[in-house]
Design an enzyme around this catalytic site. Sequence first.
Site, PDB file in Angstrom:
ATOM      1  N   CYS A   1       5.207  -7.411   7.870  1.00 40.55           N
ATOM      2  CA  CYS A   1       6.176  -6.854   8.816  1.00 40.55           C
ATOM      3  C   CYS A   1       6.438  -7.870   9.922  1.00 40.55           C
ATOM      4  CB  CYS A   1       5.640  -5.555   9.421  1.00 40.55           C
ATOM      5  SG  CYS A   1       6.846  -4.744  10.498  1.00 40.55           S
TER       6      CYS A   1
ATOM      7  N   CYS B   1      -2.187   1.893   8.271  1.00 39.21           N
ATOM      8  CA  CYS B   1      -1.162   1.066   7.639  1.00 39.21           C
ATOM      9  C   CYS B   1      -1.579  -0.398   7.553  1.00 39.21           C
ATOM     10  CB  CYS B   1       0.101   1.230   8.478  1.00 39.21           C
ATOM     11  SG  CYS B   1       1.373   0.051   8.159  1.00 39.21           S
TER      12      CYS B   1
ATOM     13  N   ASN C   1      -6.106   4.621  14.479  1.00 33.87           N
ATOM     14  CA  ASN C   1      -6.984   4.435  13.327  1.00 33.87           C
ATOM     15  C   ASN C   1      -7.706   3.122  13.531  1.00 33.87           C
ATOM     16  OD1 ASN C   1      -7.309   6.196  11.071  1.00 33.87           O
ATOM     17  ND2 ASN C   1      -5.132   5.998  10.628  1.00 33.87           N
TER      18      ASN C   1
ATOM     19  N   CYS D   1       3.186   8.479   1.704  1.00 33.97           N
ATOM     20  CA  CYS D   1       3.610   7.494   2.702  1.00 33.97           C
ATOM     21  C   CYS D   1       3.792   6.167   1.960  1.00 33.97           C
ATOM     22  CB  CYS D   1       2.549   7.367   3.790  1.00 33.97           C
ATOM     23  SG  CYS D   1       2.930   6.077   4.999  1.00 33.97           S
TER      24      CYS D   1
ATOM     25  N   CYS E   1      -1.378  -2.872  14.903  1.00 33.94           N
ATOM     26  CA  CYS E   1      -1.120  -2.577  13.497  1.00 33.94           C
ATOM     27  C   CYS E   1      -1.569  -3.721  12.591  1.00 33.94           C
ATOM     28  CB  CYS E   1       0.374  -2.326  13.320  1.00 33.94           C
ATOM     29  SG  CYS E   1       0.870  -2.207  11.604  1.00 33.94           S
TER      30      CYS E   1
ATOM     31  N   GLU F   1       0.831  -1.209   0.000  1.00 29.93           N
ATOM     32  CA  GLU F   1       0.000   0.000   0.000  1.00 29.93           C
ATOM     33  C   GLU F   1       0.861   1.253   0.000  1.00 29.93           C
ATOM     34  OE1 GLU F   1      -3.237  -1.899   3.138  1.00 29.93           O
ATOM     35  OE2 GLU F   1      -2.284   0.022   3.555  1.00 29.93           O
TER      36      GLU F   1
ATOM     37  N   CYS G   1       3.698  -5.282  15.923  1.00 21.38           N
ATOM     38  CA  CYS G   1       3.057  -4.308  16.822  1.00 21.38           C
ATOM     39  C   CYS G   1       1.567  -4.660  16.910  1.00 21.38           C
ATOM     40  CB  CYS G   1       3.241  -2.885  16.305  1.00 21.38           C
ATOM     41  SG  CYS G   1       4.980  -2.466  16.049  1.00 21.38           S
TER      42      CYS G   1
HETATM   43  S1  SF4 Z   1       3.619  -0.425  13.217  1.00 21.21           S
HETATM   44 FE1  SF4 Z   1       3.127  -2.127  11.820  1.00 21.21          FE
HETATM   45  S2  SF4 Z   1       4.404  -1.797  10.014  1.00 21.21           S
HETATM   46 FE2  SF4 Z   1       5.231  -0.505  11.643  1.00 21.21          FE
HETATM   47  S3  SF4 Z   1       6.824  -1.755  12.616  1.00 21.21           S
HETATM   48 FE3  SF4 Z   1       4.935  -2.149  13.774  1.00 21.21          FE
HETATM   49  S4  SF4 Z   1       4.008  -3.968  12.798  1.00 21.21           S
HETATM   50 FE4  SF4 Z   1       5.557  -3.145  11.378  1.00 21.21          FE
END
Ligand code: SF4
Length: 360
Positions: free
Chosen positions: A121, A344, A301, A114, A128, A101, A125
């Site tokens: 990833c 994200c 978000n 962005c 996310c 994206e 997190c």
């Molecule tokens: S916020 Fe999402 S994209 Fe960013 S480092 Fe953490 S898991 Fe990865």
Amino acid sequence: MLAAPAIAVPVLPRIYELNREALARWCEDHGVPGYRADQIRKWIFGKRVDSFAEMHDLPANFRALLAESFSLFPATVTEHRVASDRTEKLLLQLHDGELVECVLMREPDRRTVCISTQVGCAMGCVFCASGLRGLKRNLTTGEILEQVLRLDRLLPRDEAITNLVVMGIGEPLANLRSLLPALESLNEKGGLGLGARRITISTVGLPEKIRELAQIGKAYNLAVSLHAPDEATRSRLVPVNDKIGIDAVLAAADDFFAITGRRVTYEYVLLSGVNDAPVQARQLAGLLQSRVAHVNLIPMNHVDELTFVEPTAPRTQEFVRILTEAGVPATVRKRKGADIDAACGQLRLHQLEPAASAPV
Ligand code: SF4
């Protein structure tokens, strides 16, 4: 919904995968003067062409050779959403079926893009959408640049990208090898000409990579995603913290400031009942008071698959007040593109798990 193909489709290399020098060498190896590289790059970065055929000042047979040897925009746009605030989001499908994206945000005096640096990833997190399915692979320099060039082409002729934030899917510092050449192309005059000070790289805080970034001699901005002032809360929100620890992250950010002179921004996603208490604001102020720092508070978000909620406005204001009164500058990031899954990784996740997605 589009299903990702199981087999990778061969694709010609993107021409901008080569930097200026490499492209000039390629030209010379094919019997064409090296200055043709500058012409090609001007067409791509400056004049926003979509095909080699449009590069009118190149000989026709050379344009044909370029088209046989390279691609320009091989990814497929599987979704293009436009929010009520004119934020635009593209979901790109790559040659191997993977999805990434990228987002264009409009403010009165800015056009910010962005971009993503990885497919998925590994950082996990918990708030996310990008980390929910783990890391698939790093993006190449060309795949990173294609996002920017495609977003640039959404702008009218008299507008240009003014800012770039590397805050999309992935941990940018885990893919510096692809990211740095891409940023170099965007930064240099024959490329997009985007000032290094207008480029911000976000990280969960990988200490050695932060130091590596500091050493490259560019005035890029660093944004460290802190999200909590104490180890237990941070490790809950950003699991990789377990192996690193807040002190090591801050020490690396201090080194970044010492080497580059660039003020570090600390990102903090405010999650109701998790990290938004006044006592946590005071703890955060304690950590940052003695540092040249800025705190960017990010309202959560909404992500359907996750249970976290954004704090109320008074709670957020109280958090800001405590930081500011302690001498730590803090701002609340404006929410952009809330009605198009702009958080994200949300669009990608909804493509991967259509059953889990809610109508937008
Ligand atoms: S916020 Fe999402 S994209 Fe960013 S480092 Fe953490 S898991 Fe990865």
